[in-house]
Design a protein around this motif. Structure first.
Motif, PDB file in Angstrom:
ATOM      1  N   PRO A  90     -25.491-127.396  -4.260  1.00 10.43           N
ATOM      2  CA  PRO A  90     -26.057-128.391  -5.178  1.00 10.43           C
ATOM      3  C   PRO A  90     -27.154-129.250  -4.544  1.00 10.43           C
ATOM      4  CG  PRO A  90     -23.659-128.432  -5.288  1.00 10.43           C
ATOM      5  CD  PRO A  90     -24.037-127.535  -4.152  1.00 10.43           C
ATOM      6  N   VAL A  91     -27.110-129.379  -3.225  1.00 13.92           N
ATOM      7  CA  VAL A  91     -28.113-130.168  -2.512  1.00 13.92           C
ATOM      8  C   VAL A  91     -29.370-129.328  -2.273  1.00 13.92           C
ATOM      9  CG1 VAL A  91     -28.524-131.556  -0.427  1.00 13.92           C
ATOM     10  CG2 VAL A  91     -26.252-131.480  -1.436  1.00 13.92           C
ATOM     11  N   GLY A  92     -29.241-128.020  -2.418  1.00 17.65           N
ATOM     12  CA  GLY A  92     -30.388-127.132  -2.226  1.00 17.65           C
ATOM     13  C   GLY A  92     -30.711-126.868  -0.777  1.00 17.65           C
ATOM     14  N   ILE A  93     -29.669-126.668   0.017  1.00 16.74           N
ATOM     15  CA  ILE A  93     -29.870-126.446   1.444  1.00 16.74           C
ATOM     16  C   ILE A  93     -28.884-125.386   1.933  1.00 16.74           C
ATOM     17  CG2 ILE A  93     -28.273-128.229   2.244  1.00 16.74           C
ATOM     18  CD1 ILE A  93     -30.484-129.046   4.245  1.00 16.74           C
ATOM     19  N   THR A  94     -29.281-124.639   2.937  1.00 16.03           N
ATOM     20  CA  THR A  94     -28.413-123.611   3.500  1.00 16.03           C
ATOM     21  C   THR A  94     -27.624-124.200   4.674  1.00 16.03           C
ATOM     22  OG1 THR A  94     -30.009-122.852   5.147  1.00 16.03           O
ATOM     23  CG2 THR A  94     -30.149-121.835   2.944  1.00 16.03           C
ATOM     24  N   PRO A  95     -26.522-123.555   5.060  1.00 15.75           N
ATOM     25  CA  PRO A  95     -25.792-124.030   6.246  1.00 15.75           C
ATOM     26  C   PRO A  95     -26.678-124.077   7.504  1.00 15.75           C
ATOM     27  CG  PRO A  95     -24.392-122.542   4.993  1.00 15.75           C
ATOM     28  CD  PRO A  95     -25.776-122.493   4.361  1.00 15.75           C
ATOM     29  N   ALA A  96     -27.561-123.105   7.660  1.00 12.09           N
ATOM     30  CA  ALA A  96     -28.447-123.095   8.841  1.00 12.09           C
ATOM     31  C   ALA A  96     -29.417-124.278   8.804  1.00 12.09           C
ATOM     32  CB  ALA A  96     -29.212-121.774   8.909  1.00 12.09           C
ATOM     33  N   GLU A 146     -29.459-122.156  20.126  1.00 17.69           N
ATOM     34  CA  GLU A 146     -29.267-120.821  20.699  1.00 17.69           C
ATOM     35  C   GLU A 146     -29.780-119.735  19.762  1.00 17.69           C
ATOM     36  OE1 GLU A 146     -25.091-120.791  21.687  1.00 17.69           O
ATOM     37  OE2 GLU A 146     -25.448-121.923  23.519  1.00 17.69           O
ATOM     38  N   VAL A 147     -31.005-119.931  19.288  1.00 17.37           N
ATOM     39  CA  VAL A 147     -31.675-118.957  18.433  1.00 17.37           C
ATOM     40  C   VAL A 147     -33.085-118.741  18.960  1.00 17.37           C
ATOM     41  CG1 VAL A 147     -30.339-119.591  16.367  1.00 17.37           C
ATOM     42  CG2 VAL A 147     -32.542-120.701  16.803  1.00 17.37           C
ATOM     43  N   VAL A 148     -33.738-117.703  18.456  1.00 20.39           N
ATOM     44  CA  VAL A 148     -35.119-117.456  18.856  1.00 20.39           C
ATOM     45  C   VAL A 148     -36.017-118.483  18.183  1.00 20.39           C
ATOM     46  CG1 VAL A 148     -34.750-115.005  19.276  1.00 20.39           C
ATOM     47  CG2 VAL A 148     -35.469-115.763  17.015  1.00 20.39           C
ATOM     48  N   PRO A 149     -37.129-118.845  18.817  1.00 18.86           N
ATOM     49  CA  PRO A 149     -38.028-119.843  18.226  1.00 18.86           C
ATOM     50  C   PRO A 149     -38.474-119.503  16.799  1.00 18.86           C
ATOM     51  CG  PRO A 149     -38.605-119.485  20.512  1.00 18.86           C
ATOM     52  CD  PRO A 149     -37.547-118.463  20.172  1.00 18.86           C
ATOM     53  N   ARG A 150     -38.656-118.232  16.498  1.00 17.67           N
ATOM     54  CA  ARG A 150     -39.089-117.843  15.152  1.00 17.67           C
ATOM     55  C   ARG A 150     -38.082-118.279  14.095  1.00 17.67           C
ATOM     56  NH1 ARG A 150     -41.991-118.096  11.444  1.00 17.67           N
ATOM     57  NH2 ARG A 150     -41.971-116.515   9.858  1.00 17.67           N
ATOM     58  N   ALA A 151     -36.789-118.245  14.425  1.00 23.45           N
ATOM     59  CA  ALA A 151     -35.760-118.680  13.480  1.00 23.45           C
ATOM     60  C   ALA A 151     -35.907-120.176  13.181  1.00 23.45           C
ATOM     61  CB  ALA A 151     -34.368-118.378  14.031  1.00 23.45           C
ATOM     62  N   VAL A 152     -36.222-120.967  14.203  1.00 22.37           N
ATOM     63  CA  VAL A 152     -36.432-122.402  14.003  1.00 22.37           C
ATOM     64  C   VAL A 152     -37.668-122.625  13.130  1.00 22.37           C
ATOM     65  CG1 VAL A 152     -37.007-124.576  15.164  1.00 22.37           C
ATOM     66  CG2 VAL A 152     -35.250-123.085  16.112  1.00 22.37           C
ATOM     67  N   THR A 153     -38.705-121.847  13.376  1.00 21.61           N
ATOM     68  CA  THR A 153     -39.921-121.979  12.572  1.00 21.61           C
ATOM     69  C   THR A 153     -39.616-121.750  11.098  1.00 21.61           C
ATOM     70  OG1 THR A 153     -41.300-121.276  14.430  1.00 21.61           O
ATOM     71  CG2 THR A 153     -42.263-121.091  12.232  1.00 21.61           C
ATOM     72  N   SER A 154     -38.855-120.722  10.787  1.00 21.06           N
ATOM     73  CA  SER A 154     -38.500-120.434   9.395  1.00 21.06           C
ATOM     74  C   SER A 154     -37.683-121.565   8.779  1.00 21.06           C
ATOM     75  CB  SER A 154     -37.709-119.128   9.305  1.00 21.06           C
ATOM     76  OG  SER A 154     -38.510-118.050   9.724  1.00 21.06           O
ATOM     77  N   LEU A 155     -36.718-122.081   9.527  1.00 22.33           N
ATOM     78  CA  LEU A 155     -35.898-123.182   9.019  1.00 22.33           C
ATOM     79  C   LEU A 155     -36.734-124.432   8.796  1.00 22.33           C
ATOM     80  CD1 LEU A 155     -32.716-122.762  11.263  1.00 22.33           C
ATOM     81  CD2 LEU A 155     -32.904-122.298   8.808  1.00 22.33           C
ATOM     82  N   LEU A 178     -25.013-134.608   2.722  1.00 23.15           N
ATOM     83  CA  LEU A 178     -24.371-133.407   3.242  1.00 23.15           C
ATOM     84  C   LEU A 178     -23.128-133.726   4.064  1.00 23.15           C
ATOM     85  CD1 LEU A 178     -27.533-131.367   4.185  1.00 23.15           C
ATOM     86  CD2 LEU A 178     -25.956-130.923   2.308  1.00 23.15           C
ATOM     87  N   ARG A 179     -23.150-134.816   4.773  1.00 22.89           N
ATOM     88  CA  ARG A 179     -21.955-135.211   5.532  1.00 22.89           C
ATOM     89  C   ARG A 179     -20.804-135.485   4.568  1.00 22.89           C
ATOM     90  NH1 ARG A 179     -25.734-138.456   9.435  1.00 22.89           N
ATOM     91  NH2 ARG A 179     -25.961-136.924  11.091  1.00 22.89           N
TER      92      ARG A 179
END
Length: 155
Positions: free
Chosen positions: A39-45, A70-79, A116-117
């Motif tokens: 409902p907040v429009g956000i993914t767990p990641a 502990e992820v690749v930089p590209r994953a952070v960029t997408s998030l 979210l909290r």
């Protein structure tokens, strides 16, 4: 008559059963968490990234976030792309190095974290509802012993 293999149906393997129960609980938590976040429009990641950004006193670099998560930089960029499009974070250039970008929470991002909290507490209450206060304390202690002992500590 020989004993059944440890992974055979009906075999007595308390540790295997416990591991399976933990995996099932983890999947259930993930599904509940996701349901509360939708409902907040956000993914767990994205929620995890927001929480991580909020832990820093100064806006972190993208590389810092990737290492902490502990992820690749590209994953952070997408998030970050998704969170920035929603107005929850913004990229801020480093004043001393134009190749470095910092990520900071916006007011909308801080509001989202508060919301979210609360949603997370709701999901936890759903999961923990069958337990008494004493059982919750015991479970908390047991989980702390398991979580805090490994090298994979994170957010």
């Amino acid at each position: 008559m020989s004993n059944p293999a440890p992974d055979a149906p009906g075999a007595t393997d308390p540790d295997g059963l416990l591991a399976e129960q933990l995996l099932r609980l983890t999947r259930r938590l993930h599904r509940l968490h996701k349901r509360y976040l939708e409902p907040v429009g956000i993914t767990p990641a994205q929620f995890r990234l927001l929480r991580t950004v909020a832990h820093y006193e100064e806006p972190p670099r993208m590389a810092d976030l990737a290492a902490r998560l502990e992820v690749v930089p590209r994953a952070v960029t997408s998030l970050v792309d998704g969170l920035e499009a929603a107005g929850r974070v913004r990229r801020v250039p480093d004043p001393t190095n134009r190749r470095v970008v910092h990520i900071e929470l916006t007011d909308t991002g801080r509001d989202t974290l508060r919301e979210l909290r609360s949603a997370r507490r709701g999901a936890a209450e759903d999961i923990l509802a069958p337990l008494t206060v004493e059982q919750r304390k015991v479970l908390g202690g047991l989980l702390s012993a398991l979580v805090d002992q490994g090298p994979e500590r994170g957010c």
